[in-house]
Design a protein around this motif. Structure first.
Motif, mmCIF file in Angstrom:
data_model
loop_
_atom_site.group_PDB
_atom_site.id
_atom_site.type_symbol
_atom_site.label_atom_id
_atom_site.label_comp_id
_atom_site.label_asym_id
_atom_site.label_seq_id
_atom_site.Cartn_x
_atom_site.Cartn_y
_atom_site.Cartn_z
ATOM 1 N N GLU A 1 0.798 -1.228 0.000
ATOM 2 C CA GLU A 1 0.000 0.000 0.000
ATOM 3 C C GLU A 1 0.825 1.269 0.000
ATOM 4 N N ARG A 2 1.956 1.262 0.673
ATOM 5 C CA ARG A 2 2.784 2.463 0.812
ATOM 6 C C ARG A 2 2.006 3.612 1.456
ATOM 7 N N VAL A 3 1.622 3.414 2.696
ATOM 8 C CA VAL A 3 0.847 4.388 3.469
ATOM 9 C C VAL A 3 1.804 5.421 4.048
ATOM 10 N N LEU A 4 1.546 6.686 3.767
ATOM 11 C CA LEU A 4 2.476 7.722 4.201
ATOM 12 C C LEU A 4 2.564 7.810 5.706
ATOM 13 N N TYR B 1 -3.606 9.259 1.039
ATOM 14 C CA TYR B 1 -3.362 8.337 2.144
ATOM 15 C C TYR B 1 -2.237 7.363 1.805
ATOM 16 N N SER B 2 -2.259 6.864 0.557
ATOM 17 C CA SER B 2 -1.270 5.866 0.173
ATOM 18 C C SER B 2 -0.946 6.006 -1.301
ATOM 19 N N ALA B 3 0.182 5.407 -1.694
ATOM 20 C CA ALA B 3 0.650 5.542 -3.069
ATOM 21 C C ALA B 3 0.068 4.488 -3.999
ATOM 22 N N TRP B 4 -0.417 3.344 -3.476
ATOM 23 C CA TRP B 4 -0.914 2.292 -4.356
ATOM 24 C C TRP B 4 -2.363 2.545 -4.779
ATOM 25 N N GLN B 5 -3.295 2.589 -3.826
ATOM 26 C CA GLN B 5 -4.702 2.804 -4.177
ATOM 27 C C GLN B 5 -5.061 4.282 -4.295
ATOM 28 N N ARG B 6 -4.234 5.134 -3.746
ATOM 29 C CA ARG B 6 -4.348 6.579 -3.952
ATOM 30 C C ARG B 6 -5.692 7.156 -3.509
ATOM 31 N N TYR B 7 -6.203 6.677 -2.382
ATOM 32 C CA TYR B 7 -7.369 7.310 -1.775
ATOM 33 C C TYR B 7 -6.933 8.580 -1.060
#
Length: 575
Positions: A300-303, A355-361
């Motif tokens: 997910e890569r959550v910041l 929020y995150s780099a993968w799903q980009r919500y």
């Protein structure tokens, strides 16, 4: 060990963080003075979630926000006390879920090479370190089991589970209360939560991971669903902070050993089947991974999770007398990742950050957290770029929390708006205009407000009035139109930052009284070659402003402008 004196309503979307602040009581006499030696006469609005998050503790919850009095549950049953019995734990087993990393105890390769920041980690004084809020929270609070350990009730199945992140944060919260009071009750609660984390560990080639026993669909969209058991790098990071601090407080070797084994997880490279807490992408960026998956590029890569794990690595570096080479290397690698991606990937100009780099919500709830974490990176690195970046995020979208205050409204406010703002959660508010109303205000007036926000598509910041004939209507928040009478969106700096100008610059500065009234203004000329100290910035009279400290302008407020810059030490690599 050198003395430290040197120093989540699981809703339709993401598993959210909420403050585990509990019913805070005042810190012991003198603590606040020790935390901020400078004062500004402008009255500060009641502390917001964002302000507390800089040093405070948060916890993951489910179903509803679990604050206040305790809710007691039975001790959760463990799903896989023997990790070898978990699906896919045997490397020879057929794989039914190839996405979720498993507790496969086989030899692991070390994490590969990654890019590193040129900045070095810095000591932080006790009282200002991560999770040190200066608040005492009576225990128990929130959802706990019969042994006093933090637990999680899922809103999708009604079951109660262990939650390593929540338990680590609960322990960190109670350790702060113990630091402030010396009351052993708080230490006992911290130990109980930390011991639960240890007792549930899965060991992979000597490294400890902390499993979750429920299926988790982060955004409830069927993408990247994690099935039990799964592990989180953020759990590794916050458990690491917990064990380090328990070692500091008790001196017991068991907590140092736990910290060593937990830190080891960050040094293991993904192997295609097993748990991992960190990984390196094709650009050489090191990710401290909250939600790991295979293939690793689907992680997910959550910041926020990445940065909280950085706190744990910083704590481990500190525990080792500020001289642990692997911790320093990992911390610099993780820092470089945020240096490279904070503005290019996660920033969403004039709106909430990602929020995150993968799903980009969108990070509706986390946008303010990102700012406060940037400010902690400033404390950890002394690199003022994090002051600037926190300020950019703040102006992209100011604090959206439901809040109360008094709005000053000038005659330049000529339109009020009805906005699509009825949803409880910010992510469900489109903030689009439903109705407008022309206004004719002949003199400066005011009314209470109960919410702040921003209109979409680059629209203005706005305030929702909660009293008077405009109750429920929004007005533009701007220093010429309407603004909060109190200082809001506070960013605090440690150490103090230094402002400068490149040429003689004439500008206005202001003083405010304790009621928030602008009582004095004057024109001054700032000179090149001189630094002007600031320990805070905030939204003051609707515009971002520096609060000056020290020198001839101590206690004055300086509106931010392009000609006044924040001094950076040389060596910035990213640009």
């Amino acid at each position: 060990m050198r003395a430290r004196g040197l120093g989540k309503q699981l809703g339709v979307g993401a598993l959210l963080l909420v403050l585990l602040a509990g019913p805070a009581v005042a810190a012991p006499s003198g603590e606040e003075a020790a935390r901020d030696t400078g004062t500004v006469s402008l009255r500060t609005a009641p502390a917001t979630d964002a302000e507390a998050d800089l040093q405070g503790v948060e916890g993951l919850t489910g179903g509803v926000a679990e604050l206040g009095p305790a809710v007691v549950e039975q001790v959760p049953a463990r799903l896989y006390p023997d990790p070898a019995a978990a699906p896919g734990a045997d490397a020879g087993d057929p794989v039914t879920d190839s996405t979720t990393p498993r507790p496969i105890d086989v030899p692991r390769q070390p994490i590969g090479r990654f890019e590193e920041s040129t900045r070095q980690p810095q000591p932080i004084a006790a009282g200002f370190q991560p999770y040190q809020s200066g608040k005492v929270n009576p225990v128990p609070f929130g959802r706990v089991d019969t042994t006093g350990v933090r637990v999680f009730k899922a809103d999708w199945d009604g079951k109660v589970y262990d939650h390593p992140i929540a338990q680590a944060q609960y322990a960190l919260n109670t350790l702060e209360s113990y630091r402030l009071t010396g009351d052993p009750v708080y230490l006992d609660v911290a130990v109980r939560n930390a011991q639960r984390i240890i007792d549930r560990r899965h060991v992979v080639d000597g490294a400890w991971y902390f499993p979750y026993d429920f299926t988790f669909d982060l955004h409830r969209n069927g993408r990247g669903v994690l099935t039990p058991p799964w592990a989180s790098g953020m759990a590794s990071g916050q458990a690491l902070s917990t064990f380090v601090r328990l070692h500091e407080v008790t001196g017991q070797q068991k907590w140092r050993d736990a910290a060593d084994a937990t830190f080891a997880a960050f040094l293991q490279a993904p192997d295609g089947r097993g748990y991992f807490s960190s990984w390196v992408d094709a650009q050489g960026l090191l990710w401290l991974e909250e939600y790991s998956r295979y293939p690793v590029t689907d992680s997910e890569r959550v910041l926020n999770g990445h940065m909280w794990s950085m706190y744990g690595i910083w704590d481990y570096w500190m525990m080792n007398d500020y001289a642990q080479a692997d911790a320093e290397r990992l911390w610099r690698g993780a820092l470089y990742t945020v240096e490279r991606t904070g503005m290019s990937i996660f920033r969403n100009r004039n709106w909430y950050s990602l929020y995150s780099a993968w799903q980009r919500y969108l990070a509706h709830t986390y946008h303010v957290h990102h700012q406060q974490q940037f400010l902690m990176l400033y404390r950890m690195s002394h690199d003022s770029v994090w002051i600037s970046r926190a300020g950019v995020y703040r102006e992209d979208h100011r604090t959206p929390n439901n809040t109360t205050g008094f709005a000053v409204i000038s005659p330049r406010t000529t339109v009020a708006y009805r906005l699509d703002d009825s949803a409880q959660h910010p992510k469900d508010r489109t903030m689009r205009v439903l109705e407008t109303r022309s206004l004719s205000i002949t003199r400066t007036t005011g009314a209470a407000y109960d919410r702040r926000g921003r209109m979409p598509d680059g629209g203005p910041h706005v305030l929702r009035l909660s009293a008077g004939y405009l109750q429920g209507w929004w007005v533009v928040e701007d220093h010429r139109k309407a603004w909060s009478k109190t200082m809001v969106d506070i960013h605090s700096y440690l150490p103090d930052a230094k402002l400068y100008v490149d040429a003689p610059t004439r500008l206005a500065i202001y003083r405010f009284d304790t009621a928030g009234n602008n009582v004095e203004g004057k024109l001054v000329t700032l000179q090149p070659g001189t630094f002007y100290g600031t320990h805070r910035s905030a939204t003051v009279e609707g515009r971002p402003s520096w609060l000056l400290r020290g020198g001839a302008y101590d206690g004055w407020v300086l509106p931010q402008q392009a000609t006044v810059k924040v001094h950076r030490n040389p060596g910035w690599r990213v640009g």
